[in-house]
Design an enzyme around this catalytic site. Sequence first.
Site, PDB file in Angstrom:
ATOM      1  N   PRO A 208      -2.621  41.532  57.534  1.00  0.00           N
ATOM      2  CA  PRO A 208      -3.517  40.576  58.206  1.00  0.00           C
ATOM      3  C   PRO A 208      -2.787  39.743  59.254  1.00  0.00           C
ATOM      4  CG  PRO A 208      -3.894  40.554  55.837  1.00  0.00           C
ATOM      5  CD  PRO A 208      -2.666  41.380  56.076  1.00  0.00           C
TER       6      PRO A 208
ATOM      7  N   ARG B 265      -4.250  33.979  58.560  1.00  0.00           N
ATOM      8  CA  ARG B 265      -4.875  33.603  57.290  1.00  0.00           C
ATOM      9  C   ARG B 265      -4.736  32.100  57.086  1.00  0.00           C
ATOM     10  NH1 ARG B 265      -2.448  36.614  52.624  1.00  0.00           N
ATOM     11  NH2 ARG B 265      -3.725  38.402  53.164  1.00  0.00           N
TER      12      ARG B 265
ATOM     13  N   ARG C  77      -3.230  48.876  51.328  1.00  0.00           N
ATOM     14  CA  ARG C  77      -3.488  47.598  50.654  1.00  0.00           C
ATOM     15  C   ARG C  77      -4.789  47.635  49.857  1.00  0.00           C
ATOM     16  NH1 ARG C  77      -0.306  43.305  53.618  1.00  0.00           N
ATOM     17  NH2 ARG C  77      -1.401  41.698  52.473  1.00  0.00           N
TER      18      ARG C  77
ATOM     19  N   GLN D  23       2.251  36.765  63.149  1.00  0.00           N
ATOM     20  CA  GLN D  23       1.166  36.679  62.156  1.00  0.00           C
ATOM     21  C   GLN D  23       1.303  35.379  61.370  1.00  0.00           C
ATOM     22  OE1 GLN D  23       3.866  38.603  61.967  1.00  0.00           O
ATOM     23  NE2 GLN D  23       4.242  39.469  59.950  1.00  0.00           N
TER      24      GLN D  23
ATOM     25  N   ASN E 195      11.675  36.588  49.748  1.00  0.00           N
ATOM     26  CA  ASN E 195      12.599  37.404  50.566  1.00  0.00           C
ATOM     27  C   ASN E 195      13.447  36.527  51.489  1.00  0.00           C
ATOM     28  OD1 ASN E 195      11.801  39.847  49.568  1.00  0.00           O
ATOM     29  ND2 ASN E 195      11.050  40.679  51.497  1.00  0.00           N
TER      30      ASN E 195
ATOM     31  N   TYR F 134      -5.363  46.911  46.028  1.00  0.00           N
ATOM     32  CA  TYR F 134      -5.374  45.498  45.643  1.00  0.00           C
ATOM     33  C   TYR F 134      -6.646  44.816  46.157  1.00  0.00           C
ATOM     34  CZ  TYR F 134      -3.576  40.690  45.128  1.00  0.00           C
ATOM     35  OH  TYR F 134      -3.387  39.366  44.791  1.00  0.00           O
ATOM     36  N   ASP F 135      -6.904  44.970  47.462  1.00  0.00           N
ATOM     37  CA  ASP F 135      -8.027  44.245  48.079  1.00  0.00           C
ATOM     38  C   ASP F 135      -9.360  44.671  47.464  1.00  0.00           C
ATOM     39  OD1 ASP F 135      -5.832  43.746  49.670  1.00  0.00           O
ATOM     40  OD2 ASP F 135      -6.836  44.134  51.569  1.00  0.00           O
TER      41      ASP F 135
ATOM     42  N   GLY G  79       6.555  38.532  63.976  1.00  0.00           N
ATOM     43  CA  GLY G  79       6.537  37.261  63.255  1.00  0.00           C
ATOM     44  C   GLY G  79       5.477  36.295  63.760  1.00  0.00           C
TER      45      GLY G  79
END
Length: 323
Positions: free
Chosen positions: A280, A283, A148, A215, A196, A151-152, A213
Amino acid sequence: MPNYKSAYKRILVSGGAGFIGSHLIDRLLEQGHEVLCADNLFTGSKRNLDHLHDNPRFEFMRHDVTFPLYVEIDEIYNLACPASPVHYQHDPVQTTKTSVSGAINMLGLAKRMKCRIFQASTSEVYGDPTMHPQKEDYWGNVNPIGTRSCYDEGKRCAETLFFDYHRQHGLDIKVARIFNTYGTRMHPADGRVVSNFIVQALKGDPITIYGEGQQTRSFCYVDDLVEGFIRLMATGTDITGPMNLGNPVEFSIRELADHVLDLTNSSSKLVFEPLPDDDPQQRKPDISFAKDALDWEPQVQLREGLVKTIGYFDHLLRQNYAL
Ligand code: NAD
Ligand code: UDP
Ligand code: UDP
């Protein structure tokens, strides 16, 4: 002599053929401005701008922001960058170049034009955060060498460049840290969780939950986000950001799947797949800065936004849109 100076501006939106950019362009045109969209169509689509063909105040230019751009404008929104993990990891070197070289070119243009410039930064600058909810003064927990990172770290470096151009050249900057945003005009094969799940549910395909699931993410409807952009851009020069823009209501990915299944009336089954690297765990934005400075907070709650987004994808699928 009469003053012919117009209140309307000529505004550059880089990445304007994308999901958020196309909504932003609609708002700017509604306000009476002229808009120049520069986009290389990597993840964006001219379809998002089809309805603007006959608008004399709109112009599209196929352009990659990693190359210099010499145009005459009064304001810049820099959104050019793939945003979905699937897309930004497809060509990670190009992703970093887009964020870093793209920011340098857009900042160079703003410096030459002496104009205000907005940066679409991201909650990804916080990485897998150890502070919850995330406030703007948190420096983040980011892996510099993971999948990642293109991008980050690209977005973090772009923020550095924005603040150095501000300090060194006196540039008028506005940096927004955007949290997960969804809505109409997301690409159906974009790979992000909301698109999705909705496409899977509508087609009766299995809903792919990565990990267990548990997160969490906090999902902002695109209209609320664009309102935040416009308000941030209109603030005085004392406000530079970075400013969190997002919806602070937090959901687990499992909860999101349940809402989508319920609203689509789908009988799709859940399947559990491996959690991607460095995904992550939680968030959620602290938006007190945006509330105080912009008198802004999201108005569209998740189920309401999902209904609109489901309607959009349902229409696309009925048209046999090629996925
Ligand atoms: P998107 O992929 O739909 O739009 C990005 C646009 O940038 C596309 O039209 C793409 O073709 C264009 N682009 C990519 N590389 C380019 C290049 N080198 N030159 C010119 N154009 C280029 O994604 P989006 O969700 O609309 O995201 C817009 C911006 O907001 C991005 O900068 C993204 O990082 C940021 N952001 C989005 C989210 C979100 O949840 N949607 C969250 C945080 C930050
Ligand atoms: N640039 C651009 N359009 C402009 C002005 C500059 O694309 O109107 C680009 C150019 O490629 C330059 C970069 O922005 O390299 C940074 O410009 P800056 O003036 O900060 O730096 P310099 O030109 O001195 O490298
Ligand atoms: N996710 C998922 N199934 C999918 C797509 C994503 O469970 O089909 C998860 C992903 O692992 C992440 C969250 O949903 O934990 C949000 O992913 P997305 O790619 O939308 O955005 P991110 O916030 O990770 O950039």
